[in-house]
Design an enzyme around this catalytic site. Structure first.
Site, mmCIF file in Angstrom:
data_model
loop_
_atom_site.group_PDB
_atom_site.id
_atom_site.type_symbol
_atom_site.label_atom_id
_atom_site.label_comp_id
_atom_site.label_asym_id
_atom_site.label_seq_id
_atom_site.Cartn_x
_atom_site.Cartn_y
_atom_site.Cartn_z
ATOM 1 C CD GLU A 17 20.754 24.119 25.712
ATOM 2 O OE1 GLU A 17 20.777 23.376 26.692
ATOM 3 O OE2 GLU A 17 19.747 24.245 24.986
ATOM 4 C CG ASP A 46 25.538 24.143 28.473
ATOM 5 O OD1 ASP A 46 25.188 25.074 29.231
ATOM 6 O OD2 ASP A 46 24.724 23.397 27.897
#
Lengths: 829, 388
Positions: free
Chosen positions: B95, B152
Site C-alpha cells: 500500500e 489495495d
C-alpha cells in the site's frame, strides 16, 4: 392562427352531433402534447416546436363519431393508455378510433371505451388562450402568475380542469427532466415514487427517462415494466424499436431478452423488431463473449450475422465474429475472420486476437511475428510476444532460435523491463551452457521479477561462474522464503544425472556423438520425498522455469547423505536483506508523453535509512513451505503471526471460488515436466550449436554502483543500468550496519567466550582503528546490553519515535539472536 | 485443519491490519462517551448535492504542492525507494509503495517514481504470480514476512503504473501495470455474485471457502479513482462493475447510529454486517472511503451523508465504535483532517484553509499520505478547494 377543424364536443350514447369547427381548443392542444412522438434523445424537453413534429394525420372530414360505450373513464383510475384513442377522436378519424378501441379491448378485455372522448370545453376555455400560449412556451412561472392575477381580478374564475391537470403534469415533467440533466437519479426515483410521472400517459421521452433512471440505479424490474408498457402500447413501430435500443444501451442483454418477447408478429410471421435483428444478435454475441450469457447464440442467428459481417467493410463486425469463434475454440474459423478483420483495417486488438489464435493452433512462430509487429500500439501484444517466446526459451531443451530473433527479444525485454523476458533469456543461456550471459540476464530478472525460480537461476549461474559470494548472498537473503533456493545448499539426498552442460564440460560426451546414443532404459520414477512438508509441484510454475531440477525425476539416494558444511561467512551469514539490484528499462516510449501542467519536481534528498541489524535465523513466513535444512532438525523462528510450522506454499493455494482464476481449472497448473534422458542428450547437441543470447549492455563505469549512491538530479530519469552487487556489499553501508555485521562475525568466532559481557568487551577492544566510529554508534548500546537495564532505557522505540541510542528497532532482537547463536552454529561445524 | 491454518493466517493478516496503526500505545481503555457522536445520518434530512465531476482524469502533475512533496520524500522515502510506515515499526507494505508511486506521478517526479517502483518490484514481487507480497519488515530474515497480497496495494501500484505510462509514455510501465491489473482482476475479484463484483482483500483468507462468514470485503480497498483509470491498461476488465458494487455496498453497509461502515464487512447472507473477529469499528481503513469517493467524483448524497456527518464532528475526527457510536481512537494527527477539508470542498464548495497544503512536522506516514492524497484529489477535481 391556423384554424383547426375538429372540435368534438360531445359523444352521447346514441349519436353525436358534431357542432362545428372552431379555433384551436384546449382539448385538442392537450392531446397534441400528449400524443406519441418520434423517438428522440432522452432528456429532450418538449416545447412548442415539437407539436409540429408530432405525427398529425391530415384531418378527415368527419361528421359523426362512432357509437361508444357508456361508462366514462376516470383518468386517474389507471388502465390502458387512451392517448392515441383520444387523439384520433379529436382528429375525427373514426376508422382509427374504431381500430384503436378494438386493439385496446384485445389488450385489456375488461376495459370499456370512455363515454366522452373529448372533454367538454371549459366555459372559460376561449378566454384561456393566453394562458395556453404561456403553457406551450414552457413559461410556467409567468403562467402561474397570470392565473393568480386573473383570480384576483375575477374571484369566480377558475382555470379549466384540463389546464390545471396539464400544468401539474408539465411541471412534474420539467422537474424530472431537470433532475435528469443534473444527474440526480436518486431524486428522480424519489419524486416518481411520491408524485408518479404519469405512467404510460406520460410522453414517451419521459417514460424512457424514468426507465433509464431505474436501469442505471439497478432497479431493473421497474425499468423493465416501463419499457414493456411502452412496447405494448406505443402505436408507432419506430417508438417500439427505439425502446429496445434504449434498453440495450442501459441494461444487460439478459434483461433485454425479457423485452424481446413483446415483438409483434404479423401474419407473414415477420417480427416488427426485425429491423433490429442484427443489433440484437450483436448484443447477444457480445454478452456471450463477456460471459453474461451462458447459452450460445443460436447458430442460425450467428450465420445471419456472419453474412452481414462479411458484407460490410467494417473490421469491428468481422472482429466480433472472430472473437466469437475464438471463444468457442473454433480456431480455424477464428483465424480466417481475424485475418479478414485485419485486412479491413482492424486494430491492434484484432491483431492480438490473431496472435492468440495462432498460439492456440500451435503456430508459435507466426504468433510471435504478429505479436511483435503489433507490440507498440498495444501493451497486450508486447506482453504476449514476451510470453510466447518465453515458453520456448525456458524449455530445458530449448529449440533453435535464430540470433536475430534472440536479439530482438532481448531488446523488447529491456524495453519493457520485463522480468519474464529476462529470466527466459537467462534460462535459455543457462541451458545452452552460456553462463556469463545467463548471469547477466538473471541479474536483471532478479531486479525486475525476483521469483523463486529466478533467484534459483541466478544462484545456479553464480555457481557455475564460481561467484560464491553472490551465491551465498542470495541464499542468505532468501533463507526462509524460497525453499528451492536453499535446496541448492541443502540437497534432498538424491542423486541427479549431470546436466548436458556438465557432461559437455567434463568432456565425457562429445556433441557429435550424442545422436548416436542409444535410447536410455525406461526411467524409474521418483520416490516421494522423504522429509518435511515438501511442497507439491507448484501450481503455475512451468517446468521450464525449473529446468535443472527436472533432471532429477529419476532419483537414486545419495550414498552419503550428510549435512553439508559451509565455510564461515557463507551460511548462515548476515547479509543485507534488501534486494538492491536495479536496472532501468531502455526508456522506449510508447506513444507521446503527456504534457503535464506541472513542471518536473525538484530533486531533493531522500530519507537516509539506518539499516536494522541483519539476522542469522530465518523466521517462518506465511505461505512458505519448509526449508530444506529442516530435515536435519534445524528450525525457524516463529513467524510474524506466531506460526511455528511451515505453511503450504502460496503457489499451491486453492483459487477462491468465483474468481476467473478458479474457473480456469486445474488445467492451468503446470506440474514439472518429465524429461526423458534421451531428450536430455539431444539437448547436448543443441547446446553446442545454440546461438549466443545477446548480453545485456552495461554502460561502462556504471556497473557496481548501488542504487542508493546513484546521483540524484538531472533532467530525466537515469536510464543507465544502475546496479550489480558490489565487491563488498557492506562497503557502502553506514558504519552502524557494518559494525553490527562484523561484530556478529566476531561473536561467532568466539564461541568459548563465557558470557555476553565478555564477548562485548573483547569486541570493543579488538578494533582499535574503528574505535571512534564505534564509540559513537555502539558504546551506549553495548553498555545497555551489559547492564541490561540502564536508567530510562527502552528496548524498542515507542511507535513513531525515531531510533536513538536508547531505543532502536530490533535492539532486543539482537539479544534474542545472540541467545540463539549456538543452535545455528552447528550448521557450520 | 486447513481451516484452522487459514483462520490463523487470516487473523494474522487482519489482526495486524495495515491501519491498526500502533501509534497510540498510551492506555486509552476508557471509551469517551459519545457526547459528540456524529450526527445521526438517519435523522439527517435527505438533501441533494451538486453533481460531482466524475470524469476520468489523468493524475500526472496534479500534486501541485512542491514543499509538501519534498518534505514527504525526506521523511518517508528512503534512498533506495522504500516507503516507510513510521508508525508501524518502520515496515513497508505494498500500500505504502503504491501511494508513494502515485504521489510521485502526481508530483511529476520521475526519478523518485523509478526509485520507489524499483524497490517495490525488487523486494515485493516475490510471489509466484504478478501480485505483491504485502509486508516487508526491516531487520527480519527474510524481510518479506507474509506471502499473501493486499489487494489495495496491488490496485494502487497498478494504477500508479498506468498513470506513469500515460504521463511519461514509457512502455515498461504500461506492460507492468497491465500485468498486475489483469492478475488482480483474475485472482481477487468475484465478478458474478448477486451483489456484483466483490473484491477480496487478499488472495488468501477472505473467500467463502476460507471463512464461515466469507466473503469479506474492505470497502477502502475499492479505490474508485483507480478503477476509473485502470481500463487504460486492462480494458477487458469490468472496472465499472467494481465501482458500482463498491457504491452499492457503501449504501448498504451502514451500521449503528452513525450509519458508518465497518473496516471489515461480511457480504455473506442477506445484508452486509461487520465481519466476525474484527473490531466492529469505522476505523483507520474505512476513513479512506470518503477520500476515494470524492477523489473519483462518484456517489450521491446518500453515499456521503454519514461520512459528511462524521467529518463535521466538533470534537475532531476519531475512529468510531459502531456498536456504541462512541469514539474509539482520536485522530489527533492533523493530516487526517484533510479528508474533512476535501469533503467540504466537494460537497459544499468550501475553500480550504491555507494550511491544507502544508505537511505538519512529526506526523506519521499514514496521516501525511492521506493529506497528500487529499491535496491531489482536490487539485484534480475541486477548484473550490483553492484557498479562499
Amino acid at each position: 392562427m391556423p384554424a383547426r377543424l375538429t372540435r368534438l364536443l360531445l359523444v352521447s350514447a346514441s349519436a353525436v352531433a358534431i357542432t362545428g369547427a372552431h379555433a384551436q381548443t384546449p382539448a385538442t392542444h392537450g392531446f397534441l402534447v400528449e400524443a406519441p412522438q418520434q423517438p428522440s434523445p432522452a432528456g429532450r424537453a418538449v416545447g412548442p416546436s415539437q407539436k409540429e413534429a408530432a405525427p398529425v394525420p391530415a384531418p378527415q372530414p368527419q361528421r359523426r363519431a362512432p357509437a361508444l360505450a357508456i361508462k366514462p373513464i376516470d383518468a386517474e383510475e389507471g388502465g390502458p393508455d387512451e392517448t392515441a384513442l383520444r387523439y384520433y377522436a379529436a382528429q375525427n378519424q373514426t376508422r382509427r378510433v374504431a381500430l384503436e378501441i378494438e386493439r385496446l379491448q384485445r389488450l385489456y378485455p375488461y376495459w370499456r371505451p370512455p363515454e366522452t372522448l373529448v372533454e367538454p370545453a371549459s366555459t372559460s376555455s376561449e378566454d384561456e388562450q393566453p394562458l395556453w400560449d404561456l403553457f406551450g412556451a414552457d413559461r410556467m412561472d409567468e403562467l402561474r402568475a397570470a392565473i393568480e392575477l386573473r383570480q384576483k381580478q375575477e374571484p369566480d374564475w377558475r382555470p379549466s380542469k384540463d389546464l390545471t391537470d396539464k400544468i401539474a403534469r408539465k411541471e412534474l415533467r420539467l422537474r424530472l427532466m431537470g433532475m435528469w440533466r443534473a444527474g440526480q437519479l436518486n431524486d428522480i426515483i424519489a419524486a416518481v415514487r411520491q408524485d408518479g410521472y404519469g405512467g404510460d400517459r406520460a410522453d414517451i421521452d419521459l417514460q424512457w427517462t424514468v426507465a433509464e433512471t431505474y436501469a442505471r440505479m439497478k432497479q431493473t424490474g421497474e425499468a423493465l415494466d416501463i419499457y414493456r408498457s411502452i412496447l405494448r402500447t406505443a402505436p408507432d413501430p419506430k417508438d417500439r424499436i427505439a425502446t429496445i435500443q434504449k434498453a440495450m444501451d442501459t441494461m444487460r442483454m439478459s434483461e433485454v431478452e425479457k423485452l424481446l418477447v413483446e415483438a409483434r408478429i404479423d401474419e407473414a410471421g415477420r417480427s416488427d423488431l426485425a429491423p433490429l435483428a442484427i443489433d440484437i444478435t450483436r448484443a447477444r454475441i457480445s454478452a456471450y463473449l463477456h460471459d453474461e450469457r451462458p447459452e450460445p447464440v443460436p447458430a442460425a442467428e450467428v450465420r445471419t450475422f456472419e453474412a452481414y459481417a462479411r458484407g460490410v467493410n467494417d473490421a469491428n463486425q468481422s472482429g466480433l465474429v472472430a472473437w466469437h469463434h475464438l471463444k468457442n475454440r473454433q480456431y480455424s474459423e477464428a483465424l480466417e475472420w481475424f485475418k479478414l478483420a485485419l485486412e479491413r483495417g482492424g486494430d491492434a486488438m484484432v491483431a492480438h486476437g490473431l496472435a492468440h489464435v495462432l498460439r492456440e493452433k500451435g503456430m508459435l512462430r507466426e504468433a510471435e511475428e504478429v505479436a511483435f509487429a503489433w507490440r507498440e500500439p498495444l501493451a497486450n501484444n508486447a506482453i504476449l510476444y514476451i510470453d510466447v517466446l518465453e515458453a520456448q526459451l525456458t524449455n530445458p531443451v530449448p529449440p533453435y532460435v535464430e540470433p536475430e530473433r534472440l536479439a530482438r527479444y532481448a531488446q523488447v525485454t529491456v524495453d519493457l523491463a520485463s522480468g519474464e523476458g529476462a529470466q527466459a533469456l537467462g534460462w535459455y543461456a543457462y541451458n545452452t551452457c552460456q553462463f556469463e550471459a545467463a548471469y547477466e540476464w538473471f541479474q536483471r530478472a532478479v531486479a525486475w521479477y525476483p521469483k523463486e525460480t529466478t533467484v534459483v537461476g541466478l544462484m545456479l549461474a553464480s555457481q557455475k561462474l564460481k561467484r560464491t559470494k553472490d551465491f551465498f548472498e542470495l541464499a542468505n537473503r532468501y533463507d526462509g522464503l524460497f525453499p528451492k533456493a536453499l535446496a541448492l545448499l541443502f540437497p534432498d539426498g538424491y542423486q541427479r544425472p549431470p546436466s548436458p552442460c556438465d557432461l559437455l564440460a567434463s568432456g565425457r560426451v562429445a556433441p557429435a556423438a550424442t545422436r548416436a546414443l542409444a535410447p536410455q532404459p525406461a526411467p524409474v520414477h521418483a520416490a516421494p520425498r522423504h522429509f518435511g512438508a515438501s511442497p507439491p509441484p507448484a501450481a503455475g510454475m512451468a517446468s521450464q522455469h525449473w529446468a535443472p531440477q527436472s533432471w532429477g525425476q529419476h532419483l537414486l539416494p545419495v550414498a552419503n547423505d550428510q549435512l553439508p558444511k559451509f565455510a564461515r561467512g557463507e551460511f548462515p551469514a548476515a547479509v543485507e536483506l534488501e534486494n538492491h539490484r536495479r536496472f532501468a528499462s531502455s526508456g522506449k516510449l510508447m506513444g507521446r508523453p503527456a504534457a503535464s501542467a506541472a513542471p518536473p519536481a525538484a530533486q531533493t534528498a531522500l530519507r537516509m535509512e539506518q539499516p536494522a541489524p541483519a539476522q542469522l535465523v530465518a523466521r517462518r513466513v506465511q505461505g512458505v513451505s519448509a526449508m530444506p535444512y529442516e530435515r536435519w532438525g534445524f528450525s525457524l523462528l516463529p513467524g510474524a503471526n506466531g506460526q511455528t510450522a511451515a505453511d503450504a506454499p502460496h503457489s499451491a493455494q486453492v483459487a477462491p471460488a468465483g474468481t476467473a482464476w478458479a474457473s480456469e481449472g486445474a488445467a492451468a497448473a503446470n506440474a514439472p515436466a518429465f524429461v526423458d534422458p534421451h531428450q536430455a542428450m539431444q539437448a547436448i547437441a543443441s547446446a553446442s550449436r545454440a546461438p549466443l543470447p545477446p548480453a545485456p549492455r552495461v554502460a561502462p563505469g556504471q556497473a557496481g554502483v548501488l542504487m542508493r549512491n546513484a546521483a540524484l538530479g538531472g533532467d530525466g530519469v537515469d536510464m543507465t543500468p544502475t546496479a550489480s552487487i558490489p565487491d563488498d556489499p557492506l562497503a557502502d553501508a553506514p558504519a552502524v550496519l557494518r559494525d553490527s555485521l562484523r561484530a556478529r562475525e566476531f561473536v561467532r568466532d568466539d564461541e568459548d567466550a563465557p558470557d555476553l559481557a565478555a564477548r562485548a568487551h573483547r569486541f570493543e577492544h579488538s578494533r582499535r582503528e574503528d574505535m571512534e566510529a564505534f564509540a559513537a554508534d555502539w558504546r551506549p548500546r553495548l553498555s545497555r546490553l551489559l547492564s541490561k537495564s540502564p536508567p530510562g532505557a527502552q528496548d524498542t522505540c515507542p511507535p513513531g519515535q525515531d531510533p536513538s541510542p536508547w531505543c532502536e528497532p530490533g535492539a532486543n532482537e539482537l539479544e534474542q539472536e545472540l541467545a540463539q547463536e549456538p543452535a545455528n552454529a552447528e550448521i557450520e561445524q | 485443519m486447513r481451516f484452522i491454518v487459514l483462520l490463523a493466517s487470516l487473523v494474522a493478516v487482519c489482526a495486524l491490519p495495515l491501519h491498526a496503526r500502533a501509534q497510540t500505545p498510551q492506555p486509552q481503555a476508557q471509551k469517551i462517551p459519545a457526547v459528540d457522536a456524529p450526527a445521526s445520518a438517519q435523522g439527517e434530512p435527505a438533501r441533494t448535492m451538486r453533481k460531482l465531476d466524475g470524469r476520468s482524469l489523468p493524475l500526472g502533475g496534479t500534486l501541485n504542492a512542491p514543499q509538501a512533496w519534498q518534505a514527504y520524500k525526506q521523511r518517508f522515502v528512503t534512498q533506495s525507494g522504500r516507503v516507510i510506515d513510521t508508525a508501524n515499526g518502520q515496515i513497508s507494505h505494498s500500500e505504502g509503495q503504491g501511494y508513494g508511486m502515485l504521489l510521485a506521478v502526481a508530483a511529476n517526479d520521475r526519478p523518485t517514481f523509478e526509485r520507489i517502483w524499483g524497490w517495490t518490484r525488487a523486494n515485493l514481487m516475490v510471489r509466484d504470480d504478478q501480485l505483491l507480497a504485502w509486508r516487508w519488515t526491516p531487520g527480519q530474515r527474510p524481510a518479506v514476512t507474509d506471502m499473501n497480497n493486499a489487494t489495495d496495494g496491488d490496485v494502487l501500484v497498478a494504477w500508479a503504473l498506468a498513470e506513469a505510462a500515460e504521463l511519461w509514455a514509457d512502455a515498461s510501465h504500461r506492460a507492468s501495470g497491465r500485468r498486475i491489473a489483469v492478475e488482480l482482476a483474475r485472482k481477487t475479484v468475484l465478478f458474478k455474485t448477486p451483489r456484483g463484483a466483490i473484491l477480496l482483500p487478499g488472495v488468501l483468507g477472505f473467500s467463502a471457502s476460507d471463512r464461515p462468514d466469507g466473503p469479506i470485503i474492505n470497502l477502502s480497498y475499492y479505490v474508485f479513482p483507480a478503477f476509473a483509470r485502470l481500463s487504460s491498461v486492462a480494458p477487458e476488465v469490468d472496472w465499472r462493475g467494481l465501482i458500482q458494487t463498491g457504491l452499492d455496498q457503501i449504501r448498504a453497509a451502514r451500521f449503528g447510529d452513525s450509519q458508518l461502515p465497518a473496516d471489515w464487512i461480511t457480504v455473506r447472507g442477506d445484508a452486509p454486517r461487520p465481519a466476525d473477529g474484527f473490531p466492529r469499528q469505522f476505523s483507520y481503513n474505512a476513513i479512506r472511503i470518503p477520500l476515494y469517493l470524492a477523489w473519483a467524483g462518484v456517489g450521491d448524497w446518500e453515499h456521503y451523508a454519514a461520512f459528511h456527518a462524521w467529518a463535521q464532528r466538533t470534537r475532531g475526527l476519531a475512529t468510531i465504535n459502531l456498536d456504541t457510536g462512541a469514539e474509539a481512537d482520536r485522530l489527533t494527527e492533523r493530516g487526517y483532517g484533510a479528508i474533512a477539508t476535501l469533503l467540504a470542498c466537494a460537497l459544499e464548495q468550501k475553500p480550504a484553509s491555507p494550511d491544507f497544503r502544508t505537511l505538519r512536522d512529526g506526523e506519521h506516514y499514514y496521516a501525511a499520505t492521506i493529506q497528500l492524497l487529499a491535496i491531489t484529489a482536490a487539485n484534480m477535481r475541486y477548484n473550490s478547494c483553492q484557498p479562499g
